[in-house]
Design a protein around this motif. Structure first.
Motif, short mmCIF file in Angstrom:
data_model
loop_
_atom_site.label_atom_id
_atom_site.label_comp_id
_atom_site.label_asym_id
_atom_site.label_seq_id
_atom_site.Cartn_x
_atom_site.Cartn_y
_atom_site.Cartn_z
N GLU A 177 0.89 -1.27 0.06
CA GLU A 177 0.11 0.08 0.06
C GLU A 177 0.76 1.39 -0.02
N GLN A 178 1.85 1.05 0.64
CA GLN A 178 2.77 2.30 0.64
C GLN A 178 4.17 2.05 1.16
N ASN A 198 6.84 8.07 2.14
CA ASN A 198 5.64 8.29 1.58
C ASN A 198 5.32 8.25 0.06
N LYS A 200 3.96 5.61 -3.48
CA LYS A 200 3.16 4.51 -3.78
C LYS A 200 3.56 4.05 -5.11
#
Ligand code: SAM
Length: 212
Positions: A177-178, A198, A200
């Motif tokens: 997801e990240q 952060n 993706k």
């Protein structure tokens, strides 16, 4: 029209994302990003988005391309390994910065399309290889830089082994997801790491990636 869209995209990268590396700015002004997506999406190519390129894959967000290109600190003539050719856009940006690029893609159809497109656009310094890039590409190692454009659960050992002394690896590492972008520098045989938070990406699959 596309030239003006491209100038606006790069202006945003400078003002909003703080990209200051002139080599990256010049390369992103040069490379026609709209030619790396299918015709129905071409008008969105400069809108600051990751866009679909088929087979569940994407062309990366322009800010991501700019950040990753910048952290590699490319000098003309550097040999760079890219894992995840996708559309070929990131490879074209690296080539426009003066790099010799070896780019590995596991989806045959994407690799063939990118190879054709790069040739047509005159990016002859990019070699597109079909294969599992989670193992790197030992045949052309060692590399001045390695860029992985898909998310990995960890840093594949093989990639560290294919870096030159003084070379840099940039790779998104984390969950599906990240991820954080890990930047690893090989100095005096040791690996120094720093992190940008952060991001993706789509998953890196294969023997040393996600087994999905
Ligand atoms: N750099 C690309 C561009 O400029 O369009 C974007 C790449 S896309 C975000 C990630 C790519 O990595 C996909 O095309 C995917 O098929 C590829 N990929 C995933 N796992 C891979 C692996 N083990 N080896 C090579 N390519 C892989």
């Amino acid at each position: 029209m596309y030239k003006r869209f491209r100038e606006e995209m790069v202006h945003k990268l400078v003002v909003e994302a703080g990209i200051t590396d002139p080599a990256v700015i010049d390369a992103m002004l040069e490379v026609p990003r709209h030619q790396f997506v299918d015709p129905p999406l071409q008008r969105q190519a400069y809108s600051g988005k990751a866009l679909p390129i088929g087979y569940g894959q994407t062309i990366s967000h322009p800010t991501t391309v700019a950040v990753m290109s910048s952290v590699l600190q490319i000098k003309p003539g550097d040999k760079i390994l890219e894992i995840g050719t996708g559309s070929g856009y990131q490879a074209a940006v690296l080539a426009a910065m003066g790099a010799q690029v070896v780019s590995v893609e596991r989806v045959r159809e994407l690799a063939q399309k990118a190879r054709q497109r790069l040739e047509t656009l005159g990016y002859f310094r990019v070699a597109v290889i079909i294969g599992d890039g989670s193992l790197g590409y030992p045949a052309r190692a060692p590399y001045d830089g390695i860029i992985v454009t898909a998310a990995s659960p960890n840093i594949p050992e093989a990639l560290l082994g294919q870096l030159k002394e003084g070379g840099r690896l940039v790779i998104p590492v984390g969950s599906l997801e990240q991820q954080n972008l890990k930047i690893v520098m090989k100095k005096n045989g040791k690996y120094l790491e720093h992190i940008l938070e952060n991001f993706k990406f789509v998953p890196l699959r294969g023997r040393k990636g996600w087994q999905l």
